[in-house]
Design a protein around this motif. Structure first.
Motif, short mmCIF file in Angstrom:
data_model
loop_
_atom_site.label_atom_id
_atom_site.label_comp_id
_atom_site.label_asym_id
_atom_site.label_seq_id
_atom_site.Cartn_x
_atom_site.Cartn_y
_atom_site.Cartn_z
N HIS A 132 8.53 -0.77 -0.91
CA HIS A 132 7.85 -1.06 0.39
C HIS A 132 7.32 -2.30 0.67
N ARG A 146 1.30 7.39 -6.15
CA ARG A 146 0.03 8.24 -6.46
C ARG A 146 0.58 9.76 -6.18
N LEU A 147 1.27 9.72 -5.11
CA LEU A 147 1.64 11.18 -4.65
C LEU A 147 2.79 11.75 -5.91
N ASP A 148 3.69 10.95 -6.06
CA ASP A 148 4.66 11.34 -7.07
C ASP A 148 3.85 11.55 -8.57
N GLU A 198 0.90 -1.25 0.10
CA GLU A 198 0.10 0.11 -0.02
C GLU A 198 0.86 1.25 -0.11
N ASP A 199 2.04 1.12 0.44
CA ASP A 199 2.83 2.36 0.53
C ASP A 199 3.37 2.48 -0.65
N ASP A 200 3.71 1.26 -1.33
CA ASP A 200 4.21 1.58 -2.97
C ASP A 200 3.21 2.53 -3.79
N ALA A 201 1.99 1.92 -3.44
CA ALA A 201 0.68 2.65 -4.33
C ALA A 201 0.69 4.04 -3.75
N THR A 202 0.76 4.37 -2.47
CA THR A 202 0.77 5.76 -2.14
C THR A 202 2.11 6.68 -2.63
N ALA A 203 3.17 6.04 -2.79
CA ALA A 203 4.34 6.77 -3.17
C ALA A 203 4.09 7.24 -4.78
#
Length: 449
Positions: free
Chosen positions: A50, A18-20, A11-16
């Motif tokens: 992550h 998305r924010l990028d 999920e942290d990979d997906a968040t990274a």
């Protein structure tokens, strides 16, 4: 990681990501087409995301993590300096800055006395050009078409590849073809012919431009992004002679090739040449904190004893960067990392790529030194037609699927792992690369059928 922190997840990979994609503007890219690779951590020659998927880093990021990821001595030095003095103006005298300059100069050519610290390689080139122009009273800088010197005003104008064209705002830049026997511009059949004819071409351009107008010849000691174009014997010495003949300076760009990358402290150590100025960055502290600089010969430094040097940077010689420089160089000395890089190139990567070339028809040429190699991919060995972007995309995807992080440029895969890569890791990376090339080659054959 502290035990009271939550464990990283996919999920942290997906968040990274998305924010990028929502907020980060990337270099050299059409923003809408990007899908960046997520990196959460690293150690030695590996990085991971992550979710914990590991990759063998055969790119050294941008060919700069020479000492590997998270070297404990360098990390500790940055932490200690941050606790002592996190920043200070460049006009001050700083012990850590002085030590960094001393350590850099211990590996400079004879007769070099000073270092001007910058934030990276581009502004190192920028200031080297400025010094050459002020020292000579001349304007023009001669560099090669197959080169990359950075993304600031004069540096990008000195660059030879496509990135120069939309950015040509700086004056006084002239380009020549350097030696590249595999795709010779001079109808050469041997390294000796390529060297002789490339030097003749360089001299004729200087003559045609007006020697009295040429401040410097600017060369990457070993052109990196352009293809790891190891110069033939005599070329750099010949460029030195031409510079001397016409009263110009010789600037060597060691930003990518320096500090262990070629299996020597500086790539110029492989050649009988003494430049007037040396630009460096990247491997000097593996980019742990941004740093670069210009090594300045005694003759050039003396120009500014009584004359103001009209250049400066707020973060020149930043304490955290300087602590990283000192720790990096000392670790490389103590652990014999430069010698290790030379041995890995000689005993593992070089022979491994030679075998790969024999087995893979898509490989046109391999070349390099130390942990600084390029594999040139061709659609046809006889015509040497480069493979297209579609094939390179397949190569990249196949590498990533196998846990290999590659560095690709044009029709080439650059084999540029950290200088600390082990023999087993290097052999593993070459095996994964061969698998990826075979998969991409089969895909191309199927498409042609």
């Amino acid at each position: 990681m502290s035990s009271d922190l939550p464990a990283a997840t996919a999920e942290d990979d997906a968040t990274a990501l998305r924010l990028d994609r929502a907020h980060v503007f990337h270099s050299w890219s059409a923003q809408g087409r990007l899908s960046p690779f997520v990196v959460a951590g690293g150690a030695g020659s590996h990085v991971w995301d992550h979710a914990g998927r590991r990759y063998l880093d055969f790119s050294s990021q941008l060919v700069n993590t020479n000492i590997g990821h998270q070297h404990p001595r360098v990390v500790a030095a940055i932490q200690e300096q941050a606790a002592t003095l996190a920043t200070v103006a460049p006009s001050t005298a700083s012990l850590v800055r002085g030590r960094a300059a001393q350590k850099v100069l211990e590996h400079a050519p004879a007769g070099f006395s000073h270092v001007f610290f910058t934030n990276g390689g581009a502004d190192a080139i920028e200031n080297a050009i400025r010094m050459a122009r002020l020292h000579t009273g001349r304007d023009k800088v001669v560099s090669t078409y197959r080169s990359y010197h950075g993304n600031t005003g004069a540096a990008v104008a000195a660059t030879g590849d496509w990135r120069r064209v939309p950015n040509e705002y700086s004056r006084g830049h002239v380009h020549v073809f350097g030696p590249y026997l595999y795709r010779s511009e001079f109808w050469a059949a041997t390294p000796e012919q390529e060297c002789e004819r490339a030097l003749r071409h360089l001299e004729r351009v200087i003559q045609a431009e007006g020697p009295e107008s040429v401040a410097a010849i600017l060369l990457e000691t070993i052109p990196g992004t352009a293809g790891v174009l190891v110069p033939p014997p005599g070329y750099l010495a010949g460029a030195r002679d031409i510079a001397d003949k016409y009263g110009a300076l010789l600037i060597l760009d060691e930003v990518m090739a320096g500090f262990g990358r070629s299996g020597a402290w500086l790539a110029l150590d492989h050649y009988d040449v003494r430049p007037d100025l040396v630009a460096f960055a990247k491997g000097v502290n593996s980019g742990y904190v941004p740093a670069g600089g210009v090594m300045i010969s005694e003759e050039i430094a003396a120009t500014f004893d009584e004359r103001v040097f009209p250049g400066g940077l707020t973060y020149s010689g930043h304490p955290l960067a300087m602590a990283a420089v000192v720790a990096t160089i000392e670790a490389m000395e103590d652990e014999r990392i430069v010698e290790h890089a030379a041995a890995i190139g000689r005993d593992v990567i070089g022979p491994g790529l030679a075998g790969l070339s024999e087995r893979c028809p898509m490989v046109g040429e391999v070349r390099g030194l130390g942990v600084f190699w390029a594999v040139e991919l061709v659609a046809d060995r006889e015509t040497r037609e480069p493979v297209g972007a579609d094939v390179m995309a397949k190569v990249k995807a196949a590498c990533l699927e196998r846990g290999l992080l590659p560095f690709l440029a044009d029709n080439r895969v650059h084999v540029v792992p950290p200088c600390v890569v082990t023999s087993d890791e290097a052999a593993e990376g070459l095996a994964l690369l061969e698998e990826a090339l075979a998969e991409a080659s089969l895909g191309g054959a199927a498409a042609r059928a």
